[in-house]
Structures are given as C-alpha cells and as structure tokens.
Design an enzyme around this catalytic site. Structure first.
Site, mmCIF file in Angstrom:
data_model
loop_
_atom_site.group_PDB
_atom_site.id
_atom_site.type_symbol
_atom_site.label_atom_id
_atom_site.label_comp_id
_atom_site.label_asym_id
_atom_site.label_seq_id
_atom_site.Cartn_x
_atom_site.Cartn_y
_atom_site.Cartn_z
ATOM 1 N N LYS A 95 29.025 29.914 42.893
ATOM 2 C CA LYS A 95 29.827 30.242 44.076
ATOM 3 C C LYS A 95 29.496 29.371 45.290
ATOM 4 O O LYS A 95 30.354 29.106 46.126
ATOM 5 C CB LYS A 95 29.669 31.720 44.444
ATOM 6 C CG LYS A 95 30.461 32.637 43.524
ATOM 7 C CD LYS A 95 30.669 34.003 44.146
ATOM 8 C CE LYS A 95 31.567 34.867 43.274
ATOM 9 N NZ LYS A 95 30.895 35.285 42.020
ATOM 10 N N GLU A 117 35.361 38.992 52.578
ATOM 11 C CA GLU A 117 35.059 40.260 51.936
ATOM 12 C C GLU A 117 34.094 39.973 50.796
ATOM 13 O O GLU A 117 33.964 38.840 50.341
ATOM 14 C CB GLU A 117 36.330 40.880 51.367
ATOM 15 C CG GLU A 117 36.793 40.306 50.023
ATOM 16 C CD GLU A 117 37.309 38.877 50.098
ATOM 17 O OE1 GLU A 117 37.689 38.439 51.212
ATOM 18 O OE2 GLU A 117 37.306 38.184 49.063
ATOM 19 N N SER A 382 27.743 30.341 34.378
ATOM 20 C CA SER A 382 28.074 30.379 35.808
ATOM 21 C C SER A 382 26.957 30.899 36.704
ATOM 22 O O SER A 382 26.908 30.560 37.884
ATOM 23 C CB SER A 382 29.341 31.209 36.022
ATOM 24 O OG SER A 382 29.200 32.499 35.454
HETATM 25 C C1 LIG Z 1 31.513 35.867 40.931
HETATM 26 C C2 LIG Z 1 31.025 35.393 39.641
HETATM 27 C C3 LIG Z 1 31.896 35.114 38.557
HETATM 28 C C4 LIG Z 1 33.366 35.393 38.605
HETATM 29 O O1 LIG Z 1 34.094 34.638 39.515
HETATM 30 P P1 LIG Z 1 35.067 33.469 39.083
HETATM 31 O O2 LIG Z 1 35.804 33.157 40.316
HETATM 32 O O3 LIG Z 1 35.951 34.002 37.988
HETATM 33 O O4 LIG Z 1 34.225 32.358 38.590
HETATM 34 C C5 LIG Z 1 31.359 34.584 37.393
HETATM 35 N N1 LIG Z 1 30.044 34.365 37.265
HETATM 36 C C6 LIG Z 1 29.173 34.617 38.267
HETATM 37 C C7 LIG Z 1 27.723 34.345 38.048
HETATM 38 C C8 LIG Z 1 29.632 35.136 39.489
HETATM 39 O O5 LIG Z 1 28.757 35.399 40.473
#
Ligand SMILES: *Cc1c(COP(=O)(O)O)cnc(C)c1O
Length: 401
Positions: A95, A117, A382
């Site tokens: 993010k 938010e 992610s």
């Molecule tokens: C917020 C989050 C997501 C989901 O958000 P996307 O916009 O779909 O990428 C996925 N993985 C992690 C670790 C997150 O913090």
C-alpha cells in the site's frame, strides 16, 4: 502502431470499457478535474518522476526481491512458485507504493493535509507514514466498530502523528468512514487532498493508483526475466479493491501470461458469507464508479465477509471488471479454510508469514500448481502477516496445522 494498453486505458473520461467513470456530487466535480489535471502534468514531469524513484529506492527499500519458493513448490509437487516480496516493502505491504505517490502529488500541489478512510487500518497506517515523511497533516476516518477491532493499527497511526476520527453513525464501519471522509474533504478541498486506498473510487484514482502500483509489475518482469530467461506463465494476486493485483498485472498485459485475480470465497456462496464481487456480483455504481458489485435485492451494497479484512469490499476496481469482461484476466477464489492452510504452509516451508490477504493468492497458486505442473507461477505476496498472528492463533491454533 497502436498505443500500448496502459496509455489507452482508461479513456479521457476514466472508462475501462463500460466500467469506471466519476459519479460525483456537483461540489466535487471541479476538485476531481483538478486532481486529474495535476496528475497528468505534474505526475509526468521529470522532477516528480525522479523524486518518486529516489523515495522508492532509499526510503521504501525497493526493488523488493522475486524469490523462488523451492520448498513450497516441491511440497505441492507441481509448477514452480515464485513470490514478489511486497511484504518486504517498508511498512510491510504494497500500500505504501501508492500512498507515497499520492502524498508526493499533494506536496507538489501545495496541500497541507491528507484525508482518507480506512477499514482495517492498513491504508490509514500507510498514509500516515507518507504524511510523516512529507511533513503533511493526516486525518483518517474510521468506523467505531473497526477502531475496537483493529486497535494496533489505530495505535500505529497515532504514533505516526495522524488524527484518527471515529465515525459513529450507521454501521460504524468502512462505508460510513468513506462518507465521513468525503464530508471532511468537501469542507476544505483547497488545503487538503483525498487519498483513496485502492484502484477504486472516481476517476482519476483507479488510473493513478494503478500507475503508482505498476512499479511492482515492472520490477518483477525484469527480475523474472533475469532469473529464468523467460516470462512467468501465470500471475496470481489477491483482489480486494484490486491495487496489488493491478500493480502486478499492468506490466504484463501485452504479454502472453495468464493472469488470475483471487477473490475471498469466505465461508460459503450465500450473500454475506464472502466478498467475491466478480464471482457473484452484477453491474452497479458504488462510491463514485461503475463496476461489478455485490448488491442486496433493493440495490444497496451487500454485507461481505472474509477472514482477511483488507479484502472485505463489496465491489472491485473498474479495470478488473473490464479485464475480466474481455477475458484478459481470470477470476479465481480461495475460501477461509484454504487460506489458513496456505498461511501455515508458507510459514512452515519457507519461513515467510504472509498477510491473510496474500495467503488467498498463495492458496490459489498451490491449487493451480497441481493443474499446470510444467509451468511457472508468479504470486504477488502483497504483505506480511504480523498484523494477523493474534487472530490466527486464537481461532486456528498452530497445533492443528
Ligand atoms: C489492503 C491489502 C490488500 C487488498 O487491497 P488491494 O487493493 O486489493 O490490493 C491485499 N493485501 C494486503 C497485504 C493489504 O494490506
């Protein structure tokens, strides 16, 4: 020659095919036009590009590695599984890639405050980090229910110097937090900027956030080519709003790679038991853009469930709706149970504790690996799972896995 995909989509009105656009209250139309103009001019300027590259390298610690998960691959006994390690990006998830971009744009525009938010608090923490870096004020709107549930993230935001505004009306969760943050932004649009947390919302945010996240895909494409001499056969990423998935996919859209967006199948197929918008949803407008969403019979957004609170959203970024409708991407799912198993498998076989969001992608990659034993799979990991360990240990004790 035709322009490459990333230059063609979205079009000038912010549409990816029929999805996207900007459905705004009249007071905000002008503001979003200004943000779009600023992004197109400043965002493409040499200084902006150089400053963002410097931040990526020296502050965020990019490039993050691509890693061949050898023991996990051997355990599954199928395709080779590779991980793009966004869990090693500063703050532990992808993010920050778009938050630093959004905050840098705010700085160039002379704004003093970032407003957003947050649901589980992940976007709030990343934005508060960016605000600290640039010396900007930061105001995060969060439902009272979520404040109770996600206390460590509330503490993090406060330590980072952000103001957390509790939202006490309606369901007191993400949807009300969006309304509250929009109201705050409306009161002072000249000094503040609204920083959306995924490839969702009105144009230009789905484009901007995708472009800022595309660093993930462009790095991974080069790294994978260098490592293996080939492109990956398959790409896999979890989809909440869709930013980490678009970040990975965007660099490969003109390549012959299969792309799978993994949605949370939760505990069942009934409305309220999952958050698989593309799998079960239909067309509709929510939060200022046209996409595929999960609706109640009266058209209002449905309640959703996933063990990963970052995937808990009743719609999906318009670009995913488009790419899915033209069959460029495929929609896949992983349910809560498969996700927890993948969370433990990756921890046991690789020493990497994934975020529960990312564990959805790992779970699906493990299923796909068995179907395509001679191929390669690149997963966007992610985020890291530190934020999830208390929840997992309490509800799914390690002795059972
Ligand atoms: C917020 C989050 C997501 C989901 O958000 P996307 O916009 O779909 O990428 C996925 N993985 C992690 C670790 C997150 O913090």
């Amino acid at each position: 020659m035709d322009k490459p995909y990333l230059k063609l989509f979205p079009n000038e009105e912010g549409y990816f095919g029929k999805f996207g656009g900007a459905f705004l209250p009249p007071q905000l139309i002008e503001q979003f036009k200004k943000i779009e103009q600023a992004y197109l001019t400043i965002g493409n300027s040499h200084n902006f590009i150089m400053e963002l590259r410097d931040i990526r390298k020296h502050y965020q610690g990019r490039p993050t590695p691509v890693y061949y998960a050898k023991r996990l691959s051997e355990y599954v006994g199928g395709a080779r599984i590779y991980l793009k390690r966004e869990d090693l990006n500063h703050t532990g998830a992808h993010k920050l890639n778009h938050c630093m971009g959004e905050a840098l744009l705010a700085k160039y525009l002379g704004k003093k405050k970032l407003i957003a938010e947050t649901g589980a608090g992940q976007h709030g923490v990343a934005l508060a980090t960016a605000a600290a870096y640039f010396g900007l004020e930061c105001e995060i709107h969060m439902g009272e229910v979520d404040i109770k549930k996600e206390h460590p993230n509330v503490t993090r935001m406060k330590i980072l110097g952000a103001k957390v505004v509790p939202v006490g009306f309606g369901g007191k969760t993400l949807k009300e937090a969006v309304d509250s943050a929009f109201d705050a932004y409306l009161k002072d649009p000249d000094n503040s900027i609204y920083a959306i947390g995924s490839v969702v919302g009105p144009h230009p945010f789905p484009k901007m956030v995708r472009d800022f996240q595309s660093v993930v895909g462009f790095e991974a494409r080069d790294q994978f080519l260098e490592m293996t001499g080939n492109l990956p056969d398959n790409l896999v990423a979890c989809v909440g709003g869709g930013s980490n998935a678009m970040g990975l996919f965007s660099a490969f859209i003109d390549d012959p790679c299969e792309m799978y967006g993994v949605e949370p199948a939760g505990t069942g197929a009934k409305l309220g038991e999952h958050a698989a918008s593309l799998t079960y949803g239909s067309e509709g407008v929510l939060h200022g853009f046209n996409s595929i969403m999960l609706k109640n019979e009266d058209g209002s957004p449905a309640a959703v469930h996933s063990i990963a609170s970052g995937l808990d959203y009743p719609s999906v970024g318009p670009e995913h709706a488009h790419l899915n409708s033209i069959h460029r991407t495929k929609v896949a799912t992983a349910n809560d149970k498969e996700t927890i198993q993948a969370f433990y498998d990756l921890s046991h076989y690789e020493g990497i504790i994934p975020a529960l969001e990312s564990a959805h992608a790992v779970a699906f990659a493990m299923k796909l690996a068995k179907e395509k034993p001679y191929e390669s799979i690149l997963v966007n990991l992610s985020g890291r799972g530190d934020k999830d360990i208390d929840f997992v240990v309490e509800n799914y004790p390690p002795e059972n896995y």
